[in-house]
Design an enzyme around this catalytic site. Structure first.
Site, PDB file in Angstrom:
ATOM      1  N   LYS A 192       0.853  -1.193   0.000  1.00 17.77           N
ATOM      2  CA  LYS A 192       0.000   0.000   0.000  1.00 17.77           C
ATOM      3  C   LYS A 192       0.886   1.239   0.000  1.00 17.77           C
ATOM      4  O   LYS A 192       1.539   1.552   0.993  1.00 17.77           O
ATOM      5  CB  LYS A 192      -0.904   0.050   1.230  1.00 17.77           C
ATOM      6  N   GLY A 245       7.182   4.982   8.523  1.00 16.27           N
ATOM      7  CA  GLY A 245       6.307   6.110   8.766  1.00 16.27           C
ATOM      8  C   GLY A 245       6.386   6.594  10.196  1.00 16.27           C
ATOM      9  O   GLY A 245       7.427   6.502  10.852  1.00 16.27           O
ATOM     10  N   VAL A 249       1.509   5.477  13.931  1.00 15.37           N
ATOM     11  CA  VAL A 249       1.046   4.348  13.122  1.00 15.37           C
ATOM     12  C   VAL A 249       1.826   3.087  13.474  1.00 15.37           C
ATOM     13  O   VAL A 249       1.272   1.982  13.480  1.00 15.37           O
ATOM     14  CB  VAL A 249       1.164   4.684  11.625  1.00 15.37           C
ATOM     15  N   GLY A 250       3.107   3.235  13.791  1.00 15.86           N
ATOM     16  CA  GLY A 250       3.892   2.075  14.205  1.00 15.86           C
ATOM     17  C   GLY A 250       3.307   1.390  15.428  1.00 15.86           C
ATOM     18  O   GLY A 250       3.236   0.158  15.494  1.00 15.86           O
ATOM     19  N   GLU A 267      10.238   1.159  10.539  1.00 15.02           N
ATOM     20  CA  GLU A 267      11.191   2.270  10.525  1.00 15.02           C
ATOM     21  C   GLU A 267      10.389   3.517  10.797  1.00 15.02           C
ATOM     22  O   GLU A 267       9.549   3.920   9.989  1.00 15.02           O
ATOM     23  CB  GLU A 267      11.911   2.339   9.175  1.00 15.02           C
ATOM     24  N   CYS A 302      13.634  10.902   7.058  1.00 20.14           N
ATOM     25  CA  CYS A 302      13.750  10.390   8.419  1.00 20.14           C
ATOM     26  C   CYS A 302      15.150  10.534   8.988  1.00 20.14           C
ATOM     27  O   CYS A 302      15.331  10.721  10.190  1.00 20.14           O
ATOM     28  CB  CYS A 302      13.301   8.931   8.464  1.00 20.14           C
ATOM     29  N   GLU A 402      10.239  15.261  15.735  1.00 17.66           N
ATOM     30  CA  GLU A 402      10.626  15.090  14.342  1.00 17.66           C
ATOM     31  C   GLU A 402       9.775  16.050  13.514  1.00 17.66           C
ATOM     32  O   GLU A 402       8.630  15.758  13.186  1.00 17.66           O
ATOM     33  CB  GLU A 402      10.419  13.651  13.884  1.00 17.66           C
TER      34      GLU A 402
END
Length: 502
Positions: A192, A245, A249-250, A267, A302, A402
């Site tokens: 996706k 991401g 969400v992780g 990651e 990142c 971040e």
């Protein structure tokens, strides 16, 4: 205003997107689509299907059939390797097209096309590298530890159906970093792409399909996290999830994986430091550090070195060069060869970055340059001027969050111990650089920094080197042997060589 993107879309011949499910290019069953707004101009440039749970189920079941009954997992190593090499060759042949599609997706400028994060050449190298691993996924033989005559050996077998969720900032590279090792290991895949960067991935998927993959081995479903991503991460037939991401969400993926004990690779970003000592080439350190934050993807990377930890004796020299680099950034139409940096991906992200800049100023950081939304001809896009802060302390939000924008924070230090304390005072641990001409110091710092990758006097990714992070920067690694082994299961085989029981 920035010239319209639409003529470039028409020149490429891009039509509205279809998804790849079980070797067929199809719309969403509901007919629902996502309208893609280009971040440089605010124009609607394309649309693509929004897959719901039913679409995702069809894709996962196709991948399951292709794994359980199809030829790919059972194919000879030589054949899988040849297919991956053909994929790499095809990517090189279509490199200009893929770069143009990325520019339509996320506005990364064509002038940045030779840089690893967006380069089709690097993507091709990723497939070539993993093709070389296909016939080297070996187990081992072990001597008996206890009594009895028997053979003990291990086998590496493909993990099964992989769900790969790809971000928008370097879509074809990060797609390749997941798909290439999964294919090399013999897995089948449902990928996706981000709803903000879909068409370059769809074109790459078509090229991969044309290289000779059997039906159902690679499937691509499109749409946002809800409903598309949610349906993929919770599907019971998915054996492994690979995601790049945000931490939010992780965490969601880890929770979703618990029910079926899915294998997970994550990651999740970073707040990477660049440690600049007084004996370094300070001008080069400043130019490269500021460049990672402002050029190309405008800090939406990142591993961008967004915290510059600079020895007090050379802080003024560092700031002067960093400000010069910030002033050299050129925004505009990504198809213009004079443009060197992209806008932020969405209005929402632009407003978030501007909010964090305001927090930094309110906390007492001194703004050297930038810090505003671009106006005039750039007003329709999501452009934020290259931003440089000094007098930053590591407890400020601009030093801890971040930001994912063109913002560099300069934090002074006095000695090695203070530099290491500040560098490691973070929830992240993805990457770092050490700038010094003292090799002993460089190695001391490398050992002390808690990060997955440390560069000395520079930084560059390689397709055969493991990439990933400590702490909340994620789980697992991409690239190299570590990555491909994460798409396998390890099986131990015990074989008696006499009638004696083991």
């Amino acid at each position: 205003m920035v010239a319209s993107i639409k003529p470039h879309r028409d020149e490429i011949g891009l039509g509205d997107g279809l998804m790849l499910i079980d070797a067929a290019w199809v719309p969403a069953r509901s007919g629902q689509t996502w309208q893609h707004i280009h971040p440089a101009t605010g124009e609607q440039v394309a649309s693509f299907p929004v897959a719901d749970g039913g679409d995702v189920d069809l894709a996962v079941r196709a991948a399951r059939r292709a794994f359980d009954a199809g030829p790919w997992p059972k194919s000879r190593a030589g054949e899988r390797g040849r297919v991956l090499h053909r994929i790499a060759d095809t990517i090189r042949e279509h490199g200009d097209e893929l770069l143009a599609l990325q520019a339509l997706d996320n506005s990364v400028p064509l002038s940045f096309g030779s840089v690893y994060a967006t380069s089709p050449a690097f993507v091709a190298d990723v497939f070539d590298h993993h093709a070389g691993w296909v016939d080297k996924l070996a187990g081992e033989t072990l001597p008996p530890y206890q009594g009895g005559d028997h053979l003990i050996m291990t086998l590496r077998e493909p993990v099964g159906v992989v769900g790969a969720i790809v971000p928008w900032n370097a879509p074809i590279l990060l797609f390749a970093q997941k798909v290439a090792p999964a294919l090399a290991a013999g897995c089948t895949i449902v990928a996706k792409p981000s709803e903000y960067a879909t068409f370059a991935v769809l074109r790459l998927a078509r090229l991969i399909e044309e290289a000779g993959l059997p039906a159902g081995v690679l499937n691509v479903v499109t749409g946002p996290g809800e409903p598309t991503g949610d349906a993929l991460i919770t599907h019971p037939m998915v054996d492994k999830l690979s995601f790049t991401g945000s931490r939010a969400v992780g965490r969601k993926i880890i929770a979703a994986s618990a029910d079926g004990f899915k294998r997970v690779s994550l990651e999740l970003g970073g707040k990477s430091p660049a440690l600049v000592f007084a004996d370094a080439d300070v001008s080069t350190a400043a130019a490269i550090t500021m460049g990672t934050v402002t050029l190309g993807l405008s800090g939406q990377v990142c591993l961008a070195q967004t915290r510059a930890l600079v020895h007090r004796d050379v802080a003024d020299e560092f700031l002067a060069m960093a400000e010069v680099i910030g002033g050299m950034v050129s925004y505009g139409n990504p198809f213009d060869p004079a443009v060197t940096a992209s806008p932020l991906i969405s209005t929402r992200q632009m407003n978030r970055v501007l909010g964090l800049i305001a927090e930094g100023r309110a906390a007492g950081a001194r703004l050297v340059c930038g810090g505003t939304r671009s106006d005039g001809d750039l007003a329709a896009g999501n452009f934020v001027t290259p931003t440089l802060f000094t007098d930053v302390s590591n407890d400020m939000s601009i030093a801890r969050e971040e930001i994912f924008g063109p913002v560099l924070s300069v934090i002074p230090f006095s000695d090695e111990d203070e530099a290491i304390r500040i560098a490691n005072d973070t929830e992240y641990g993805l990457a770092a650089t050490v700038w010094t001409n003292d090799i002993k110091r460089a190695m001391r710092m490398t050992k002390a920094i808690r990060a997955g990758t440390v560069g000395i006097n520079g930084y560059q990714l390689e397709p055969h080197a493991a990439f990933g992070g400590y702490q909340q920067s994620g789980l697992g690694r991409e690239g190299g042997r570590t990555a491909i082994e994460s798409y396998t299961e390890l099986k131990t085989v015990l074989l008696p060589t006499t009638d004696e029981m083991i």
